[in-house]
Write a protein that holds these residues in place. Structure first.
Motif, mmCIF file in Angstrom:
data_model
loop_
_atom_site.group_PDB
_atom_site.id
_atom_site.type_symbol
_atom_site.label_atom_id
_atom_site.label_comp_id
_atom_site.label_asym_id
_atom_site.label_seq_id
_atom_site.Cartn_x
_atom_site.Cartn_y
_atom_site.Cartn_z
ATOM 1 N N GLY A 158 -4.116 -7.771 17.535
ATOM 2 C CA GLY A 158 -2.854 -7.454 18.188
ATOM 3 C C GLY A 158 -1.923 -6.592 17.370
ATOM 4 O O GLY A 158 -1.318 -5.636 17.892
ATOM 5 N N VAL A 159 -1.773 -6.896 16.073
ATOM 6 C CA VAL A 159 -0.884 -6.108 15.219
ATOM 7 C C VAL A 159 -1.399 -4.680 15.084
ATOM 8 O O VAL A 159 -0.629 -3.711 15.164
ATOM 9 C CB VAL A 159 -0.738 -6.759 13.827
ATOM 10 N N GLU A 160 -2.691 -4.525 14.905
ATOM 11 C CA GLU A 160 -3.269 -3.193 14.754
ATOM 12 C C GLU A 160 -3.089 -2.379 16.032
ATOM 13 O O GLU A 160 -2.693 -1.205 15.990
ATOM 14 C CB GLU A 160 -4.745 -3.300 14.403
ATOM 15 N N THR A 161 -3.356 -2.991 17.183
ATOM 16 C CA THR A 161 -3.252 -2.275 18.460
ATOM 17 C C THR A 161 -1.805 -1.898 18.754
ATOM 18 O O THR A 161 -1.514 -0.765 19.163
ATOM 19 C CB THR A 161 -3.818 -3.140 19.596
ATOM 20 N N SER A 162 -0.889 -2.837 18.543
ATOM 21 C CA SER A 162 0.525 -2.541 18.789
ATOM 22 C C SER A 162 1.044 -1.505 17.801
ATOM 23 O O SER A 162 1.852 -0.640 18.167
ATOM 24 C CB SER A 162 1.356 -3.826 18.696
ATOM 25 N N SER A 163 0.609 -1.578 16.556
ATOM 26 C CA SER A 163 1.043 -0.589 15.557
ATOM 27 C C SER A 163 0.551 0.800 15.936
ATOM 28 O O SER A 163 1.265 1.799 15.762
ATOM 29 C CB SER A 163 0.516 -0.965 14.170
ATOM 30 N N ALA A 164 -0.671 0.882 16.468
ATOM 31 C CA ALA A 164 -1.201 2.169 16.898
ATOM 32 C C ALA A 164 -0.370 2.735 18.042
ATOM 33 O O ALA A 164 -0.074 3.940 18.081
ATOM 34 C CB ALA A 164 -2.661 2.018 17.323
ATOM 35 N N LEU A 165 0.027 1.874 18.985
ATOM 36 C CA LEU A 165 0.852 2.335 20.099
ATOM 37 C C LEU A 165 2.223 2.787 19.600
ATOM 38 O O LEU A 165 2.720 3.854 19.995
ATOM 39 C CB LEU A 165 1.021 1.211 21.126
ATOM 40 N N LEU A 166 2.835 2.006 18.733
ATOM 41 C CA LEU A 166 4.152 2.367 18.207
ATOM 42 C C LEU A 166 4.094 3.669 17.415
ATOM 43 O O LEU A 166 4.989 4.514 17.531
ATOM 44 C CB LEU A 166 4.691 1.231 17.337
ATOM 45 N N ALA A 167 3.036 3.833 16.639
ATOM 46 C CA ALA A 167 2.884 5.089 15.892
ATOM 47 C C ALA A 167 2.733 6.266 16.847
ATOM 48 O O ALA A 167 3.255 7.367 16.604
ATOM 49 C CB ALA A 167 1.677 5.006 14.960
ATOM 50 N N ALA A 168 2.059 6.027 17.975
ATOM 51 C CA ALA A 168 1.833 7.105 18.943
ATOM 52 C C ALA A 168 3.123 7.565 19.604
ATOM 53 O O ALA A 168 3.253 8.735 19.968
ATOM 54 C CB ALA A 168 0.837 6.639 20.002
ATOM 55 N N VAL A 169 4.077 6.639 19.772
ATOM 56 C CA VAL A 169 5.320 7.025 20.455
ATOM 57 C C VAL A 169 6.445 7.369 19.480
ATOM 58 O O VAL A 169 7.433 7.991 19.882
ATOM 59 C CB VAL A 169 5.800 5.909 21.420
ATOM 60 N N LEU A 170 6.301 6.977 18.224
ATOM 61 C CA LEU A 170 7.376 7.211 17.256
ATOM 62 C C LEU A 170 7.110 8.379 16.312
ATOM 63 O O LEU A 170 8.029 8.903 15.688
ATOM 64 C CB LEU A 170 7.617 5.942 16.420
ATOM 65 N N VAL A 171 5.843 8.794 16.192
ATOM 66 C CA VAL A 171 5.458 9.865 15.277
ATOM 67 C C VAL A 171 4.851 11.003 16.098
ATOM 68 O O VAL A 171 4.301 10.786 17.181
ATOM 69 C CB VAL A 171 4.455 9.354 14.218
ATOM 70 N N ASP A 172 4.956 12.218 15.574
ATOM 71 C CA ASP A 172 4.419 13.391 16.271
ATOM 72 C C ASP A 172 2.983 13.158 16.741
ATOM 73 O O ASP A 172 2.157 12.604 16.001
ATOM 74 C CB ASP A 172 4.439 14.612 15.343
ATOM 75 N N ARG A 173 2.698 13.619 17.935
ATOM 76 C CA ARG A 173 1.343 13.543 18.467
ATOM 77 C C ARG A 173 0.484 14.624 17.809
ATOM 78 O O ARG A 173 0.984 15.655 17.347
ATOM 79 C CB ARG A 173 1.367 13.751 19.982
ATOM 80 N N ALA A 200 0.521 -4.301 24.263
ATOM 81 C CA ALA A 200 0.126 -2.934 23.899
ATOM 82 C C ALA A 200 -0.727 -2.264 24.970
ATOM 83 O O ALA A 200 -0.557 -1.084 25.257
ATOM 84 C CB ALA A 200 -0.611 -2.938 22.570
ATOM 85 N N VAL A 201 -1.639 -3.009 25.556
ATOM 86 C CA VAL A 201 -2.602 -2.375 26.463
ATOM 87 C C VAL A 201 -2.186 -2.427 27.927
ATOM 88 O O VAL A 201 -2.792 -1.765 28.770
ATOM 89 C CB VAL A 201 -4.000 -3.021 26.310
ATOM 90 N N THR A 202 -1.146 -3.198 28.239
ATOM 91 C CA THR A 202 -0.736 -3.279 29.646
ATOM 92 C C THR A 202 0.749 -3.004 29.821
ATOM 93 O O THR A 202 1.146 -1.932 30.276
ATOM 94 C CB THR A 202 -1.076 -4.677 30.223
ATOM 95 N N ALA A 203 1.583 -3.961 29.410
ATOM 96 C CA ALA A 203 3.004 -3.894 29.748
ATOM 97 C C ALA A 203 3.716 -2.698 29.148
ATOM 98 O O ALA A 203 4.471 -1.999 29.832
ATOM 99 C CB ALA A 203 3.694 -5.195 29.313
ATOM 100 N N ALA A 204 3.504 -2.440 27.857
ATOM 101 C CA ALA A 204 4.314 -1.422 27.175
ATOM 102 C C ALA A 204 3.678 -0.038 27.167
ATOM 103 O O ALA A 204 4.352 0.942 26.879
ATOM 104 C CB ALA A 204 4.588 -1.856 25.738
ATOM 105 N N ARG A 205 2.417 0.065 27.479
ATOM 106 C CA ARG A 205 1.728 1.347 27.313
ATOM 107 C C ARG A 205 2.277 2.411 28.265
ATOM 108 O O ARG A 205 2.247 2.244 29.486
ATOM 109 C CB ARG A 205 0.227 1.177 27.549
ATOM 110 N N PRO A 206 2.755 3.524 27.718
ATOM 111 C CA PRO A 206 3.264 4.600 28.572
ATOM 112 C C PRO A 206 2.128 5.489 29.066
ATOM 113 O O PRO A 206 1.031 5.490 28.506
ATOM 114 C CB PRO A 206 4.185 5.376 27.627
#
Length: 313
Positions: free
Chosen positions: A155-170, A135-141
């Motif tokens: 890890g689940v919380e951080t990755s879920s936050a990243l996925l929500a950021a790219v999949l749901v309206d900003r 979430a914080v290195t490899a996949a972060r856009p």
């Protein structure tokens, strides 16, 4: 003196008398006992037949109710979610009802931006460090800076936050995530075995339906159930969220949301999404969230406010 022959004759007479008594007694009792046993057996057969018929009647009634709900969906759903962009996330224990939920969303006119299956590996406690690093290195856009992600080491919380950021309206005023960044993030999680996009993601969603089921029961059940809640929390912060579940007890996600005075104010739940009726209500609950900005708890389980949202007049 009593000789041996006398003893033999006496013992023979005693055994003969016993035998005659048994035969006579059996003959005397055979009719009533046999009749009573026969009557009991017939009664049990009748009870069993009645119970089988009752089960068949209940099954037919359930099928009729499901047919009725399916037909009513064609009346009450069209137009309820027209042009609303909806993402469907399915957890491993919610796969069976995902297709039914999707069907109802499309009947309501929703623009389903995609369906993503969250894999067991995503919520496995052993994946925590890998998810955090991803979430914080490899996949972060570039369009979703790490400064906006949770920093508590979950890890689940951080990755879920990243996925929500790219999949749901900003949020308003934030730069949108590019399609290239969105595809890149999903691809990296999919390649690592954490997610399975069932179809191409067409863009950012404004609302999410999280399809789930019963709580976990293995040795890591407490941590896994906690991770499921973390997923819901992060997507709830990004947009409207409805949890389409199965049951509302035992610590599953529906039960946790309903028991939390904060989450229950913003997350809608449906506890019978494994039925056609619940799948119909899931779309209605989402429409209520998007149009009325109101969360509700619906279904037939514990702490359900009602079977379905109040329909507009």
């Amino acid at each position: 003196m009593i000789n041996f022959r006398y003893h033999v004759v006496s013992l023979t007479a005693v055994f003969l008398a016993l035998a005659i008594g048994l035969v006579v007694g059996t003959a005397a009792l055979n009719g009533p006992v046999a009749d009573a046993l026969r009557e009991n057996v017939n009664g049990l057969r009748k009870d069993n037949s009645l119970m089988r018929q009752s089960v068949n009647d209940m099954q037919k009634q359930l099928e009729s109710e499901e047919d009725f709900a399916a037909q009513m969906a064609q009346v009450v759903l069209p137009g309820k979610l027209t042009d609303r962009r909806v993402l469907v996330l399915t957890l491993p224990n919610g796969r069976d009802q995902a297709e039914g939920v999707l069907k109802m969303l499309r009947t309501a006119g929703a623009d389903v931006t995609g369906r993503i299956d969250v894999q067991d590996k995503f919520i496995n406690p052993d994946s925590n460090n890998n998810l955090l690093e991803l979430a914080v290195t490899a996949a972060r856009p570039n369009s979703a800076p790490a400064s906006n992600l949770p920093g508590n080491g979950h890890g689940v919380e951080t990755s879920s936050a990243l996925l929500a950021a790219v999949l749901v309206d900003r949020p308003a005023g934030s730069a949108p995530v590019s399609e290239a960044d969105r595809r890149s993030v999903l691809q990296q999680y999919a390649t690592a075995g954490y997610l399975t996009p069932e179809d191409k993601i067409s863009g950012a969603a404004e609302a999410v339906v999280l399809v789930t089921g019963q709580p976990y029961v293995d040795k890591d059940s407490a941590k896994k159930d906690e991770s499921v809640v973390k997923i819901a929390e992060q997507f709830d912060r990004a947009g409207a969220l409805v949890v389409a579940g199965m049951g509302s007890s035992g610590g599953n996600l529906v039960a946790v949301v309903r028991g939390d005075p904060v989450l229950s104010q913003t997350i809608s739940t449906v506890d019978n999404a494994n039925t056609v009726q619940g799948q119909l209500v899931t779309s209605l609950a989402l429409a209520e969230q998007l149009s009325g900005k109101k969360a509700g708890q619906y279904g037939v389980g514990d702490n359900a406010a009602s079977l379905l949202p109040k329909l507009p007049q």
